[in-house]
Scaffold this active site. Structure first.
Site, short mmCIF file in Angstrom:
data_model
loop_
_atom_site.label_atom_id
_atom_site.label_comp_id
_atom_site.label_asym_id
_atom_site.label_seq_id
_atom_site.Cartn_x
_atom_site.Cartn_y
_atom_site.Cartn_z
N GLU A 51 0.87 -1.18 0.00
CA GLU A 51 0.00 0.00 0.00
C GLU A 51 0.90 1.21 0.00
OE1 GLU A 51 -2.65 0.59 3.30
OE2 GLU A 51 -3.33 -1.47 3.20
N ASP A 62 -5.95 9.04 10.10
CA ASP A 62 -4.61 8.65 10.54
C ASP A 62 -4.23 9.24 11.89
OD1 ASP A 62 -3.56 6.94 8.48
OD2 ASP A 62 -3.82 8.66 7.15
#
Ligand SMILES: Cc1ncc(COP(=O)(O)O)c(C=O)c1O
Lengths: 266, 408
Positions: A51, A62
């Site tokens: 990824e 995040d």
């Protein structure tokens, strides 16, 4: 989509009776060349699917580790064209490679243009943490046109109806977020993940990857018992963030991936 | 009168929607449904009306500003939201959402704040309704608005300085969303403006639309007709949508949103999202935003902390696209000139946000001439801005250190 490199990977890992190991690193962190070296190191040490994170100014999914890395990648001048190029270099290692991106950069770049360039570079698809299938009409069309997989996320809070709808729209694999929270390392694996995966199995036979919080081989082993893929991000980023110099960062990365790779064997 | 937008999935034409992590879709659905039920529940609406009346000092008066009108060269009516409890329109939204949080059974609210006005209003409503309150505020803003930090803490809220990204309002929203995804079982996100994912833009509109509904009736009573134009400043867009909604169906009333022009839109240092931005996705909705070629959010600039946001609510994007409303910038200098004019002609110190609306009204007065009646939403009072304005006009010597209680 039987021809997809991701589908081929899961056929192989199922045959080998293990989970696939998915590794996340932000493109351009700590620099373009070093992020390519880090991806190559990860793949050599056993990561099956890469990824590549597209660094974004407002990464709401995040935690502090990945945000810090993304900020550094942006400060270093990382552009979308660089991210696609890095994804291409990653794919050249033989590991299927997806870009993980918040939606606005794709929309701004042009959804079809982004898909076309990623496919041309050898990329396999996108993971879209803030794009749900409900809003994805343009992306569904572009991904189909360019033969890319579309990995959507599901969460412990998803209703059964939404699990079925999301699984139906997804291809390659389905990304199950193990906890209600943002990316980051956690001491213990989530108790919510096995139940979420069990609920998904009732509505789909597409592969399921589990992420958020996995940081060592022991945790990877626990997750590999019920998931088709174990997804690791922040712990890998930490290796590079904490390193006093690039070589020791790559060494730490190699050691961690070796541990994780042993963990995903069943 | 029910508005035709948004549709069931929260879209205003191509704008709005939900660009959010899947984890937050269930809580957003929960709010959507609870809000729908609450609106249809006479007990809820009566309770909300009572609180607004007894506690928030709503309805606010409509005031004909004679001396300001004379200076402007048109008849100027001010909707006095500055007289509400906590000093701005924001109290309407927070009391409604806090009451909804209670109804859903969430004991805790989180909020983001830029200038601190929405944070103060949230802390106030949470104290009033016995809810726990955490406010996220960019570190840069905690420094420039130290007095409001103290206010929120006095009211019992926890204030968390946000040190990520540009350390301003947009990062405070990011941090609040991160808290929310991990705390949804116990926590309502008391979002501060008519932006964000569905149902926030529509819900905040319904909670603030009293501004325009009241002003419309008050204007008819006072002048016997509707105004020629209704003017409001636009940050995220809550006070403006609250004003506009009452007049959307009145085709002859011009709706004018005034954005923060900062140093001038042409300099790139501004917060005029619709005038100077482009279409994209930020904080859960498709709308206009300030962004670079790669879709990275750009920092906004304005003398007004409450307008210093690189996004705008999706209904404004829709009203701009359909042409029903127009959006224009007022620079820092134009806003501060209007600020000074209102102080000196009316004895009212406006919020610097609201001074942008006044600046827009002055320009419009020149265009429309002396027969025009212009309704301006005076969204807040300027107590919080005394320090900034005093510095701007050179009325105090530097530095004044407010947060340490010492002055030199
Ligand atoms: C007095 C006042 N007016 C206007 C605004 C701008 O917000 P909105 O555009 O949501 O009305 C603020 C925000 O803090 C404010 O305090």
């Amino acid at each position: 989509m039987s021809g997809s490199p991701i589908t081929a990977l899961f056929d192989r890992t199922r045959a080998e009776n293990r989970a696939a190991l998915v590794g996340y690193l932000p493109a351009g962190f700590p620099s373009k060349e070093l992020s390519i070296a880090a991806i190559e190191t990860m793949v050599e040490a056993g990561v099956d699917l890469v990824e590549v994170g597209l660094p974004y100014s407002d990464p709401v999914m995040d935690g502090p580790t990945i945000q810090a890395a993304a900020d550094r990648a942006l400060e270093a001048g990382t552009r979308i064209a660089d991210v696609i190029e890095i994804a291409g270099r990653s794919a050249a290692t033989g590991a299927p490679t997806v870009i993980m991106t918040y939606w606005n950069p794709v929309e701004r770049y042009g959804v079809d243009r982004f898909a076309a360039e990623l496919a041309a570079a050898g990329g396999a698809g996108l993971i879209t943490p803030d794009m749900i299938p409900d809003e994805a009409e343009e992306w569904m069309a572009a991904s189909t046109a360019h033969g890319l997989d579309r990995v959507f996320l599901v969460a412990p809070s998803s209703s059964d109806e939404r699990l079925a709808m999301t699984a139906d729209a997804a291809s390659g694999f389905i990304y199950a977020t193990a906890v209600m929270g943002v990316t980051g390392q956690r001491e213990q694996t989530s108790s919510l993940a096995p139940e979420l995966v069990a609920r998904l199995r009732k509505v789909t036979d597409k592969p399921v990857g589990v992420g958020l919080g996995v940081s060592n081989g022991a945790q990877a082993h626990e997750v590999a018992a019920f998931a088709d893929a174990v997804i690791v991000g922040s712990a890998l980023v930490r290796c590079l963030l904490d390193a006093p110099d690039p070589d020791s960062g790559l060494d730490a990365l190699r050691r961690l991936v070796t541990d994780l790779r042993a963990g995903v064997e069943r | 009168m029910t508005s035709p937008v948004p549709d069931a999935s929260g879209h205003f034409g191509r704008f709005g929607g939900r660009f959010m992590p899947e984890a937050l879709i269930a809580p957003l659905d929960e709010i959507t449904q609870a809000w729908q039920e609450a609106q249809d529940d006479p007990a809820f609406t009566a309770e909300l009306d009572r609180m607004l009346r007894e506690y928030a000092n709503v309805p606010s008066p409509l005031y004909e500003a004679h001396r300001f009108s004379e200076a402007a060269g048109a008849r100027i009516l001010l909707k006095r939201e500055d007289l509400n409890h906590t000093g701005a329109h924001k109290i309407r939204n927070v009391i409604g959402q806090a009451l909804l949080a209670k109804r859903i059974g969430k004991p805790r609210c989180i909020a983001e704040t830029g200038a601190g006005q929405h944070g103060v209003a949230s802390a106030t409503a949470c104290a009033y309704l016995d809810l726990e309150c955490t406010v996220y505020m960019g570190e840069v803003d905690t420094e420039r608005q130290a007095l409001n930090v103290a206010r929120m803490r006095m009211l019992g809220a926890e204030v968390v300085p946000v040190t990520t990204g540009s350390r301003t309002l947009k990062d405070a929203i990011n941090e609040a969303l991160r808290d929310w995804v991990a705390s949804v079982d116990t926590t309502h996100y008391l979002f501060g403006t008519a932006a964000g994912p569905h149902p926030f833009p529509a819900m905040v509109r319904e909670l603030t639309r009293g501004i325009g509904d009241e002003a419309r009736a008050q204007c008819l009573e006072l002048t016997g007709r509707l105004p020629d134009a209704a003017v409001a400043c636009v940050g995220g867009g809550s006070n403006a949508i609250g004003l506009f909604t009452g007049f959307v169906a009145d085709a002859d009333v011009r709706l004018v949103g005034v954005e923060a022009g900062g140093d001038g839109v042409e300099t790139g240092r501004h917060a005029a999202t619709i005038t100077g931005g482009s279409v994209g996705v930020l904080h859960g909705a498709r709308s206009y935003l300030l962004q670079d070629e790669d879709g990275q959010t750009l920092e906004s600039h304005s003398i007004s902390a409450g307008l210093d946001y690189p996004g705008v609510g999706p209904e404004h994007a829709y009203l701009a696209q359909t042409g029903r409303a127009e959006y224009r910038p007022a620079t820092d200098a134009q806003a501060m000139a209007a600020f000074e004019l209102l102080c000196k002609t009316e004895g009212i110190i406006p919020a610097i946000e609201s001074a942008h609306a006044l600046a827009g009204a002055l320009t419009l007065a020149e265009e429309l001439g002396p027969d025009a009646t212009i309704l301006v939403n005076l969204s807040g009072r300027g107590d919080k801005d005394v320090h900034t304005a005093a510095q701007y006009f050179g009325l105090i010597e530097e530095p004044v250190v407010l947060d340490e209680g010492t002055e030199e």
